[in-house]
Write an enzyme that holds these catalytic residues in place. Structure first.
Site, PDB file in Angstrom:
ATOM      1  N   HIS A  72       0.829  -1.221   0.000  1.00 23.11           N
ATOM      2  CA  HIS A  72       0.000   0.000   0.000  1.00 23.11           C
ATOM      3  C   HIS A  72       0.861   1.268   0.000  1.00 23.11           C
ATOM      4  O   HIS A  72       0.421   2.313   0.480  1.00 23.11           O
ATOM      5  CB  HIS A  72      -0.954   0.051   1.203  1.00 23.11           C
ATOM      6  CG  HIS A  72      -1.678  -1.222   1.452  1.00 23.11           C
ATOM      7  ND1 HIS A  72      -2.912  -1.508   0.929  1.00 23.11           N
ATOM      8  CD2 HIS A  72      -1.312  -2.331   2.164  1.00 23.11           C
ATOM      9  CE1 HIS A  72      -3.299  -2.722   1.313  1.00 23.11           C
ATOM     10  NE2 HIS A  72      -2.339  -3.245   2.048  1.00 23.11           N
ATOM     11  N   GLU A 108      10.068   8.115 -16.783  1.00 26.62           N
ATOM     12  CA  GLU A 108       8.763   8.742 -17.068  1.00 26.62           C
ATOM     13  C   GLU A 108       8.308   8.435 -18.494  1.00 26.62           C
ATOM     14  O   GLU A 108       7.138   8.151 -18.749  1.00 26.62           O
ATOM     15  CB  GLU A 108       8.847  10.259 -16.879  1.00 26.62           C
ATOM     16  CG  GLU A 108       8.906  10.666 -15.424  1.00 26.62           C
ATOM     17  CD  GLU A 108       9.085  12.172 -15.266  1.00 26.62           C
ATOM     18  OE1 GLU A 108       8.300  12.779 -14.543  1.00 26.62           O
ATOM     19  OE2 GLU A 108      10.022  12.740 -15.885  1.00 26.62           O
TER      20      GLU A 108
END
Ligand code: ARG
Length: 463
Positions: A158, A292
């Protein structure tokens, strides 16, 4: 090149220029030219082998096709839109070079089985190249893992600190993903490497062709069993784009991690100048453009997969011109995966530096050893759930007091539970926390070293 009419004498006049542009695929299917030539050479040889044309005629065709290849490689053959597609362009140039003999090449063949063959030749070649790139990528990961067995890094679930890890273990997760990608492409290769040529336009041919012979010349493992399926199947391309999508998913997840790691907030890695870029306005910035872009490029690969599925879903048998739209999807999918693999390999090999002291500090200053306190008690007979609740309480009070678990005195530990002894401090030290997870597939150093050995063997054994 002299202007020649494309269609049979049924047609009069020429195409409207806008329609010619709309119809043409030469702008992109020129990428298939080497494969088209190779396929045509094999076809010409088969025609002679079966006596459909003479050996002398086949020799003329083969020599002419090789000349087209040379002209193309030397930049002297640049067919334009008036040629419609690469298949017509090659056949016309061939006929210009060798004369009327060139007009025999298309005997017992259609552009439908021809283009299906070209794409399979192209894709099997590309699959091999991508598998080689995957192997290089795996080797780079393995090298990096070997250097970092005892480098610790926080592990997350998480995106919350969970349990510390060996950095090598973390990296080797990507080795496994790449291994499945490599295997998957091998399976797809097998279904791609089947020859459609000889299917004709859709129904086969009246000529006594020898498809097995053509297949052996072109190193195909088999021939398409049904002519309708042979000309219109693009499953192999969809499977490829699906496998390509998974490759970029894996690269994108790694990219996302590197982007996070390179941020001020994480500070786990530094990108070297050779693999990072700056900002045009903010002088302090160093941006992770490579990961990216990899993350960003995944979208177009998924798009091509989706596009191909939609392209196929409503097509009645057999060939339909819609299928001309397969090429740009396949080509761009291939190019994108190759570019992403190359960039990520360079980045991992020489563009990234792990800030090991930052990493060591990170794992020492959190509660990611809490499970180990619970495990400590559970190993001493306390039911795990009871131990878990007890440690939860300690975490709560420690957080409130601004302390870490290692700051508790032995007296405090003993007040919590009499089973605690001096060795609790060792049990919760980050190195030990990692080292202790020695279940098979776990992050314990011993297991990680074994995993590295297995990975090495695998790269040696499975070429
Ligand atoms: N350029 C076409 C394609 O890419 C070649 C096959 C054309 N076949 C036809 N029947 N019009 O699909």
């Amino acid at each position: 090149m002299t202007e020649k009419k494309t269609w049979s004498d049924r047609f009069e006049g020429s195409l409207h220029p806008a329609i010619a542009r709309f119809n043409a695929s030469i702008g992109f299917d020129i990428e298939l030219i080497e494969y088209d030539l190779t396929g045509s050479i094999a076809h010409a040889k088969m025609l002679a082998h079966t006596g459909i044309i003479s050996v002398a005629e086949a020799e003329v065709l083969v020599a002419g096709l090789e000349q087209v290849r040379t002209e193309y490689r030397e930049g002297k053959f640049n067919p334009g839109i008036e040629q419609e597609d690469v298949h017509f362009a090659v056949e016309r140039r061939l006929t210009e070079i060798v004369g009327d003999a060139g007009k025999k090449l298309h005997t017992a063949r259609s552009r439908n089985d021809q283009v299906a063959t070209d794409i399979r030749l192209y894709l099997r070649d590309q699959i091999e190249q991508i598998r080689t790139q995957l192997r290089e990528f795996q080797q780079i990961i393995l090298d990096l893992a070997q250097k970092n067995v005892e480098t610790l890094i926080p592990g997350y679930t998480h995106l919350q600190r969970a349990q510390p890890l060996s950095l090598a273990h973390h990296l080797l997760a990507y080795f496994q993903m790449a291994q499945r990608d490599w295997e998957r492409l091998g399976e797809i290769y097998r279904r791609t490497n089947i020859l459609p040529l000889g299917s004709g336009a859709l129904a086969g041919t009246t000529f006594p062709i020898d498809r097995e012979y053509t297949a052996s010349l072109l190193n195909f493992d088999g021939i398409c069993a049904n002519s309708l399926d042979g000309v219109s199947d693009r499953d192999f391309a969809i499977e490829f784009l699906s496998a390509a999508s998974l490759i970029v998913v894996h690269l994108s997840r790694l990219s996302e991690e590197i982007i996070l790691w390179s941020s001020e907030e994480f500070g786990f890695v530094t990108l070297k100048d050779s693999c990072a870029t700056g900002s045009s306005i903010m002088p302090q910035k160093k941006n992770p453009d490579v990961p990216e872009l990899v993350r960003g490029k995944t979208g177009r690969v998924f798009g091509h997969l989706q596009g191909m599925l939609v392209l196929m879903k409503g097509l009645p048998l057999a060939y339909n011109k819609d299928l001309q739209e397969d090429k740009e999807a396949i080509f761009d999918g291939v190019r994108t995966v190759k570019a992403c693999l190359e960039a990520m390999s360079v980045l991992l090999q020489e563009g990234i530096e792990f800030r090991t002291s930052r990493l060591a500090q990170a794992v020492a200053e959190d509660f990611s050893n809490a499970t180990d306190v619970a495990d400590y008690l559970a190993a001493r007979g306390v039911p795990f759930r009871e131990a878990y609740n007890l440690v939860g309480k300690v975490v709560k009070t420690s957080l409130a007091a601004g302390k870490l678990l290692k700051d508790l005195t032995l007296e405090e530990w003993k007040q919590l539970h009499p089973a605690f002894e001096e060795d609790i401090y060792l049990a919760i030290a980050p190195k030990q926390v990692v080292a202790a997870r020695n279940s098979y597939g776990g992050t314990g150093f011993k297991r990680v070293r074994e995993a590295i050995e297995r990975a090495k063997d695998l790269l040696l054994e499975q070429k």
